[in-house]
Design an enzyme around this catalytic site. Structure first.
Site, PDB file in Angstrom:
ATOM      1  N   TYR A 184      40.243  35.606  39.658  1.00 32.60           N
ATOM      2  CA  TYR A 184      39.058  36.106  40.353  1.00 32.60           C
ATOM      3  C   TYR A 184      38.146  36.875  39.400  1.00 32.60           C
ATOM      4  CZ  TYR A 184      36.331  37.816  44.336  1.00 32.60           C
ATOM      5  OH  TYR A 184      35.313  38.063  45.227  1.00 32.60           O
TER       6      TYR A 184
ATOM      7  N   TYR B 286      33.990  37.285  35.451  1.00 36.30           N
ATOM      8  CA  TYR B 286      33.236  38.498  35.139  1.00 36.30           C
ATOM      9  C   TYR B 286      33.502  38.938  33.698  1.00 36.30           C
ATOM     10  CZ  TYR B 286      32.446  38.790  40.161  1.00 36.30           C
ATOM     11  OH  TYR B 286      32.075  38.518  41.457  1.00 36.30           O
TER      12      TYR B 286
END
Length: 625
Positions: A405, A409
Site C-alpha cells: 500500500y 508513496y
C-alpha cells in the site's frame, strides 16, 4: 483648481525605493555584488525582457512601461513569468494592483545590491564580497564584541540568519562570517526559498504550470547536482592499506543512491509489518493535511483567496507540532504506535503527511478519534475540512499488504521506480525530481520512522565483523541479512523505549593516521575553531564499545598534490570492481603517496573534510595525539 495625483501611476517614491537611481535614461542593474552593468530604459535586447514587454504592451499609463522594464531587466531570468503575471493581475483587478505586486516581488528578490536572480557565479562573487566586508570590519574593530556587532549588521542587511554564539565564544562565529563558503551557502538557501515563495504567490507552482516546484528552481537544482557529481567523481579517498575510491563510487553504494535508499525503506517497512503479524497488531494508513489558508492555490490551479502566505516549511512545522500533540495524547493513553511517516507535496507545494502505523486492534478506534480531533482543532468547520483534513484507511491483509500500500508513496518521493505517472498525470520520474527538489529547498525530511529500534545502530551493525558475544552476533547477523523484523525483536520489540535498548550508537572524535609518524591524530577543533562534534563511530552493546571504523581514510582531490586520479599513478576504477562488505580482501590495492619522513604533510593529505577532519599542520590545529 488643484489637481490630484492619478493613483494608477507608480509614484516617484515607489520607484526611488525600488531603485538606487531613477533616471529615465540609464540606471545600473545589479547582478550580485559586482560592479553593476548599465541598462537603457528602451534596451530590450534580452529575449526574456523583450517577451515580457510584449506581454504587457498597452497596459497602464505611459509611466508604467519604463517602470516595468526596469524590473524585468533586473529579474531577467523570470521576466516572462512576471510579464504574464502582470497582465493577469491587471486584467483581474487593475494595473495599479499589478504595479504594486511587481514592486513587491522586486523588493523580495533584490535585497539592496544583492540580486537573487543572478547567476550562481555572480552569487559566489557576492559571497566573497560579503566575507571581505566582514573581514575588514573584524580587522578595524578594537574588540571581538564590536567586530561581531559590525558583522551582524552586514548579515541582517541581507536578511540572513547569523551564526549562533555558544557559551560566549565569538571567534567561531566571526570565523564563519569571514568565510565566503558560509556566505555562499546562506545566500543560496535564501535565493531558493525566496524565489519558491514568490513562485507560489504568483501561481507558478501549480498543476497547470509546474507541480511541486517551479521550473526555474528545478533547473537550478539539476545543475547543482551535476556540479556535485563532477566533484565527487574527481575526489578520491584512500586508506593506509592502499585502497582508493572516488567519492562517487562510495556514494553509489550508500543511501545517497536513490535505489538503495528506496530498498532500505521497503526492507524496514516490511520488517515492521512482519513484526505486527507476529504480535497480532493491525495496520492503519492515515493522511493529515493543513488548513486551507496554507494552500497557495486551489485544485484547479487558480489562486486561493484564503491563502495567508504560509510557505511549505512553515506548513511542515505546523504538521510536526500537530503530530507532537497527537503523540503526547496517545502516550498518556498508554498507546505507542510504530511505523513510518511520508511527507509529500500537493501540486502547489503545500505538504501533507501519510502515516502507516501498527498497533493492537483494540487501540485503532481511539487512535482515529484522537487524530481526527487534533486535525480539526484549527478551523475544523471550514468547507471541506471534514472530508480532507484527516483520512483513515484500515489495512486489510485480504486485499493487500501494508508494504504494498505504501510502496507507491515511497517510490513516488524518491525516483518514481515502478510508476508511470503521478496522481496528476505527470511522468513519475520527472515528478520525483520535482518532489526531491521541493524537499531540498524547504529542508523537509521526507521519511521518518516512528517507534522501533535505531536505524543508526542497524547500519553500524552491518559494518561490524563477526563477534563472540552471542546476543550481539544475533543482532549483527539480522542486520547483515537485512532482516528488520529479527533485528527489531532482538532489540526488545517495537515498543521498548530506546534508552532501554541493548545496543546504542557509539560517538567519538574524528581520527586520522599521521602518514609520516604513524600516530593517531584526533580532531578536537572544528574548521571554525569551535569544539569538534562527536560523530557515530560504532555501537555500544551492554556498555561494551565496538568501533566499526576499520581504516584511516585520507581525502585528496583529483589533480592535487596527491597525484592525478587521487593517488600516485592510480586511475579511478569502475564501481563494478568494488567488493562487497563480506569480501574486504577482494578490494584492489592502490598505493598512497605519503609525505616524506620528517616533512609536514601536504594539504592534499590533511584537507578539511567530514571524512578526514584533519587540517594542514602549518595551520593551528587544536589537535592532540
Amino acid at each position: 483648481m488643484g489637481s490630484t495625483q492619478d493613483p494608477s501611476r507608480p509614484t516617484k517614491t515607489d520607484v526611488n525605493q525600488s531603485f538606487s537611481r531613477s533616471s529615465h535614461k540609464t540606471r545600473p542593474v545589479s547582478v550580485g555584488l559586482r560592479r553593476p552593468r548599465w541598462w537603457h530604459e528602451f534596451d530590450t535586447n534580452s529575449p526574456h525582457v523583450a517577451e515580457a514587454d510584449r506581454l504587457t504592451a498597452g497596459l497602464g499609463t505611459f509611466e508604467c512601461r519604463p517602470f516595468r522594464l526596469r524590473i524585468f531587466s533586473d529579474l531577467a531570468p523570470i521576466a516572462i513569468d512576471l510579464g504574464r503575471r502582470y497582465a493577469q493581475t491587471a486584467e483581474r483587478f487593475s494595473h495599479v494592483h499589478a504595479n504594486r505586486e511587481l514592486l513587491d516581488i522586486h523588493e523580495r528578490l533584490r535585497i539592496h545590491d544583492l540580486n537573487l536572480c543572478a547567476e550562481t557565479e555572480e552569487l559566489r562573487s557576492a559571497a566573497r564580497a560579503c566575507a571581505n566586508r566582514c573581514s575588514f570590519t573584524r580587522q578595524e574593530a578594537p574588540t571581538p564584541s564590536e567586530a561581531h556587532q559590525g558583522c551582524l549588521r552586514i548579515v541582517e542587511r541581507y536578511r540572513l540568519t547569523p551564526p549562533r554564539v555558544t557559551d560566549g565564544a565569538l571567534e567561531p562565529a566571526l570565523n564563519r562570517l569571514c568565510d565566503a563558503r558560509w556566505w555562499f551557502r546562506k545566500i543560496q538557501t535564501l535565493r531558493l526559498q525566496t524565489f519558491e515563495a514568490v513562485a507560489r504567490d504568483i501561481e507558478l507552482v501549480t498543476r497547470c504550470r509546474g507541480a511541486y516546484a517551479s521550473d526555474y528552481t528545478v533547473r537550478l537544482k539539476r545543475r547543482q547536482r551535476e556540479r556535485s557529481r563532477l566533484y565527487l567523481e574527481s575526489t578520491f579517498v584512500g586508506n593506509e592499506a592502499g585502497q582508493t575510491y572516488s567519492l562517487q563510487e562510495l556514494a553509489d553504494r550508500s543511501v545517497s543512491n536513490p535505489a538503495i535508499r528506496r530498498a532500505e525503506l521497503m526492507v524496514r517497512i516490511k520488517g515492521f509489518e512482519m513484526v505486527a503479524g507476529l504480535l497480532g497488531d493491525v495496520g492503519e494508513f492515515y493522511t493529515l493535511t493543513t488548513p486551507s489558508r496554507m494552500h497557495a492555490c486551489l485544485h484547479d490551479g487558480q489562486g486561493n483567496p484564503r491563502y495567508d502566505g504560509t510557505n511549505p516549511h512553515q506548513a511542515h512545522v505546523y504538521l510536526t507540532h500537530l503530530w507532537t500533540l497527537i503523540r503526547s495524547e496517545l502516550h498518556r493513553q498508554g498507546i505507542r504506535p510504530y511505523g513510518f511517516r511520508v511527507v509529500e507535496p500537493h501540486h502547489d507545494a503545500t505538504p501533507h503527511w501519510h502515516l502507516l502505523l501498527f498497533m493492537p486492534a483494540k487501540h485503532a478506534a481511539l487512535v482515529r478519534a484522537v487524530m481526527r480531533r487534533y486535525a480539526l482543532a484549527d478551523n475544523g468547520d471550514e468547507p471541506g475540512a471534514q472530508q480532507h483534513r484527516f483520512k483513515a484507511v484500515a489495512i486489510d491483509p485480504a486485499q493487500g499488504t501494508a508494504t504494498g500500500y505504501i510502496a507507491k508513496y515511497v517510490a513516488k518521493n524518491i525516483d518514481g521506480h515502478g510508476l508511470e505517472a503521478d496522481r496528476i498525470g505527470n511522468d513519475a520520474r520527472q515528478a520525483a525530481e520535482r518532489i526531491t527538489t521541493w524537499a531540498s529547498v524547504w529542508n523537509i525530511r521526507q521519511f521518518q520512522q516512528i517507534g522501533g529500534p535505531s536505524v543508526t545502530v542497524w547500519r553500524q551493525m552491518r559494518k561490524l565483523a563477526k563477534v563472540e558475544d552471542e546476543d550481539l552476533e544475533t543482532l549483527r547477523s539480522a542486520a547483515t541479512a537485512s532482516d528488520w523484523a529479527a533485528y527489531t525483536l532482538g532489540m526488545g520489540g517495537p515498543l521498548l523505549p530506546r534508552r532501554a535498548h541493548p545496543a546504542k550508537p557509539l560517538y567519538g572524535l574524528g581520527r586520522q593516521l599521521h602518514p609520516a609518524t604513524g600516530e593517531i591524530v584526533y580532531t578536537t577543533r572544528g574548521q571554525y575553531g569551535d569544539p569538534a562534534p562527536r560523530r557515530v563511530t560504532g555501537i555500544t552493546h551492554r556498555d561494551t564499545p565496538h568501533d566499526t571504523r576499520k581504516h584511516f581514510w585520507t581525502v585528496a582531490r583529483k589533480g592535487s598534490a596527491a597525484g592525478e586520479g587521487g593517488s600516485a599513478g592510480t586511475a579511478p576504477r569502475p564501481a563494478a570492481q568494488l567488493p562487497t562488505p563480506e569480501e574486504p580482501s577482494a578490494m584492489p590495492a592502490a598505493p598512497l603517496r605519503p609525505s616524506p619522513p620528517g616533512s609536514a604533510p601536504s594539504a592534499a593529505v590533511f584537507p578539511w573534510t567530514c571524512i578526514n577532519n584533519c587540517t594542514d599542520p602549518a595551520q593551528p590545529t587544536g589537535r592532540t595525539h
